[in-house]
Scaffold this motif. Structure first.
Motif, short mmCIF file in Angstrom:
data_model
loop_
_atom_site.label_atom_id
_atom_site.label_comp_id
_atom_site.label_asym_id
_atom_site.label_seq_id
_atom_site.Cartn_x
_atom_site.Cartn_y
_atom_site.Cartn_z
N GLN A 1 0.83 -1.29 -0.08
CA GLN A 1 -0.13 0.06 -0.01
C GLN A 1 0.70 1.33 0.08
OE1 GLN A 1 -2.70 0.12 3.23
NE2 GLN A 1 -3.77 1.89 2.47
N ALA A 2 1.80 1.24 0.89
CA ALA A 2 2.94 2.50 0.94
C ALA A 2 3.45 2.59 -0.32
CB ALA A 2 3.90 2.15 2.12
N ALA A 3 4.09 1.57 -1.10
CA ALA A 3 4.58 1.62 -2.23
C ALA A 3 3.92 2.11 -3.34
CB ALA A 3 5.37 0.25 -2.46
N TYR A 4 2.60 1.69 -3.32
CA TYR A 4 2.03 2.16 -4.47
C TYR A 4 1.47 3.55 -4.28
CZ TYR A 4 -1.75 2.37 -8.11
OH TYR A 4 -2.25 2.81 -8.98
N ALA A 5 1.20 4.17 -2.95
CA ALA A 5 0.83 5.47 -2.91
C ALA A 5 2.05 6.18 -3.26
CB ALA A 5 0.64 5.62 -1.50
N ALA A 6 3.43 5.95 -2.70
CA ALA A 6 4.39 6.46 -3.04
C ALA A 6 4.78 6.79 -4.78
CB ALA A 6 5.78 5.88 -2.69
N GLY A 7 4.34 5.65 -5.39
CA GLY A 7 4.55 5.94 -6.92
C GLY A 7 3.41 6.29 -7.73
N CYS A 8 2.30 6.64 -6.91
CA CYS A 8 1.13 6.91 -7.70
C CYS A 8 1.20 8.44 -8.13
CB CYS A 8 -0.10 6.59 -6.72
SG CYS A 8 -1.66 6.71 -7.49
N ALA A 9 1.16 8.85 -9.38
CA ALA A 9 1.16 10.10 -9.80
C ALA A 9 -0.37 10.73 -9.68
CB ALA A 9 1.32 10.26 -11.38
N THR A 10 -1.44 9.77 -9.31
CA THR A 10 -2.86 10.34 -9.35
C THR A 10 -2.94 11.34 -7.74
OG1 THR A 10 -3.67 8.65 -10.64
CG2 THR A 10 -5.39 9.73 -9.34
N LEU A 11 -2.21 10.76 -7.03
CA LEU A 11 -2.57 11.24 -5.46
C LEU A 11 -1.99 12.57 -5.39
CD1 LEU A 11 -1.47 8.40 -3.23
CD2 LEU A 11 -3.79 9.16 -3.83
N GLY A 12 -2.89 13.59 -4.89
CA GLY A 12 -2.44 14.95 -4.91
C GLY A 12 -3.01 16.02 -5.92
N ARG A 13 -3.72 15.01 -6.98
CA ARG A 13 -3.83 15.79 -8.18
C ARG A 13 -5.51 16.05 -8.06
NH1 ARG A 13 0.03 14.31 -12.32
NH2 ARG A 13 -1.18 14.97 -13.83
N THR A 14 -5.88 16.84 -8.78
CA THR A 14 -7.49 17.08 -9.11
C THR A 14 -7.98 16.32 -10.13
OG1 THR A 14 -7.27 19.21 -8.20
CG2 THR A 14 -9.22 18.82 -9.53
N VAL A 15 -8.77 15.45 -10.07
CA VAL A 15 -9.18 14.35 -10.98
C VAL A 15 -10.77 14.30 -11.28
CG1 VAL A 15 -7.11 13.09 -10.38
CG2 VAL A 15 -9.35 12.57 -9.62
N ARG A 16 -10.95 13.94 -12.47
CA ARG A 16 -12.48 13.53 -12.79
C ARG A 16 -12.64 12.12 -12.91
NH1 ARG A 16 -13.11 16.74 -16.84
NH2 ARG A 16 -13.19 15.14 -18.61
N HIS B 1 -6.78 12.87 -15.16
CA HIS B 1 -6.14 14.02 -14.43
C HIS B 1 -6.21 15.33 -14.92
CE1 HIS B 1 -2.56 11.09 -13.05
NE2 HIS B 1 -3.72 10.57 -12.41
N LEU B 2 -6.63 16.33 -14.13
CA LEU B 2 -7.07 17.62 -14.66
C LEU B 2 -5.82 18.64 -14.16
CD1 LEU B 2 -10.65 17.73 -13.73
CD2 LEU B 2 -9.68 16.99 -15.85
N ARG B 3 -5.58 19.76 -14.70
CA ARG B 3 -5.01 20.67 -14.25
C ARG B 3 -5.61 21.76 -13.38
NH1 ARG B 3 -2.66 21.02 -19.87
NH2 ARG B 3 -0.66 19.71 -19.96
N GLY B 4 -5.26 21.91 -12.12
CA GLY B 4 -5.85 22.96 -11.42
C GLY B 4 -7.67 22.63 -11.13
N THR B 5 -8.37 23.37 -11.36
CA THR B 5 -9.80 23.12 -11.42
C THR B 5 -10.52 23.09 -12.61
OG1 THR B 5 -10.12 25.53 -11.14
CG2 THR B 5 -9.83 24.26 -9.14
N ASP B 6 -9.83 23.26 -13.83
CA ASP B 6 -10.39 23.16 -15.21
C ASP B 6 -10.40 21.67 -15.77
OD1 ASP B 6 -7.87 22.77 -16.24
OD2 ASP B 6 -7.65 24.71 -16.98
#
Length: 288
Positions: A223-238, A279-284
């Motif tokens: 779980q920790a390894a996946y989170a560390a390598g996940c580009a989705t976390l911390g991003r605004t997404v749809r 993955h979205l940039r900012g809020t758009d």
């Protein structure tokens, strides 16, 4: 003049030699290793489909590699095609059995993602990130692009996991502007045998750790390894959900069941078990 023992098109692309099957078997089919058999076919529709059709007769650790896939599949039945010998196209058969409760088998595609990303980072020298749940991302000239993907399917008493990675695709051969290859991302090695060995050894390691922990992703470190390598976390997404519903929010965590947790604008924390993530940039709504 073509040598009498060579087919006319065997070396039609000298940058893309065929895999050396005896060498791969010597390096991977060892006592105590996960892998029990390895076969390479010149061409097939889908290695996942082939293994799933034979699941009743397979033993754990079966590996099927294709030099070319003509009907490869991704999530949501998307097609996956690439020139012959331009990438890694293979499937493996795993049987967690009684060691892991079935409700934890959903971690297997994420486990395969971690194993593939770490294996490629070592063997190709390319920083490979994970887009939840199963895309492999690389950087090409400062732009995040997809270089591979993973598809897991229940079959027989186990799971077939298919992995596809673009290795030497040239810019003109890419199926979409958002696609990439390890070569375009500046890989220090595009030798497919080296890459395949690296990924399969990494998969052996992570699967062994996860299985020994009874499928507990936290205790095994998965779980920790996946989170560390996940580009989705911390991003605004749809998130495109079944039933034509969509949710926009910040990806804040991967929970104990491998679900992506979104924090929406109204303060709701929504765990997603299945969704198409953009993955979205900012809020758009500009894609990244």
């Amino acid at each position: 003049m073509t040598p009498p023992d060579a087919s006319p098109n065997r070396w039609s692309d000298l940058d893309r030699p065929p895999l050396n099957v005896p060498a791969l078997r010597r390096g991977l089919l060892r006592p105590g290793a996960l892998w029990t058999s390895l076969d390479v076919v010149d061409s097939t529709g889908s290695t996942n489909t082939d293994l799933a059709a034979r699941a009743a007769e397979l033993v754990e650790g079966t590996v099927l590699v294709a030099e070319e896939q003509t009907a490869g599949r991704g999530r949501l039945d998307r097609s996956w095609t690439a020139p012959a010998r331009s990438g890694l196209f293979f499937s493996v058969y795993l049987v967690p059995g009684d060691d892991v409760p079935v409700h934890r088998w959903g971690w297997l595609p994420l486990l395969a993602g971690v194993a593939t990303a770490t294996g490629l980072a070592k063997a190709a020298g390319v920083d490979t990130a994970l887009k939840w749940p199963n895309d492999l991302l690389v950087d090409v000239a400062g732009e995040e692009r997809k270089a591979g993907g993973i598809l897991a399917e229940r079959a027989g008493n186990g799971v077939v996991i298919g992995i596809g990675v673009n290795v030497t695709l040239r810019a003109a051969e890419l199926p979409a502007p958002t696609a990439a290859s390890l070569s375009l991302a500046g890989a220090v090695s595009t030798d497919r045998e080296t890459l395949l060995r690296g990924v399969l050894r990494s998969l052996d390691h992570w699967y062994g750790e996860w299985r020994a922990a009874g499928g507990d992703a936290a205790r095994s470190g998965l779980q920790a390894a996946y989170a560390a390598g996940c580009a989705t976390l911390g991003r605004t997404v749809r998130a495109q959900l079944p039933g034509d519903r969509s949710v926009v929010g910040e990806a804040v965590a991967i929970d104990g069941d491998g679900r992506l947790v979104l924090s929406t604008a109204d303060g709701v924390q929504e765990p997603l078990s299945a969704a198409d993530i953009i993955h979205l940039r900012g809020t758009d709504d500009t894609l990244t």
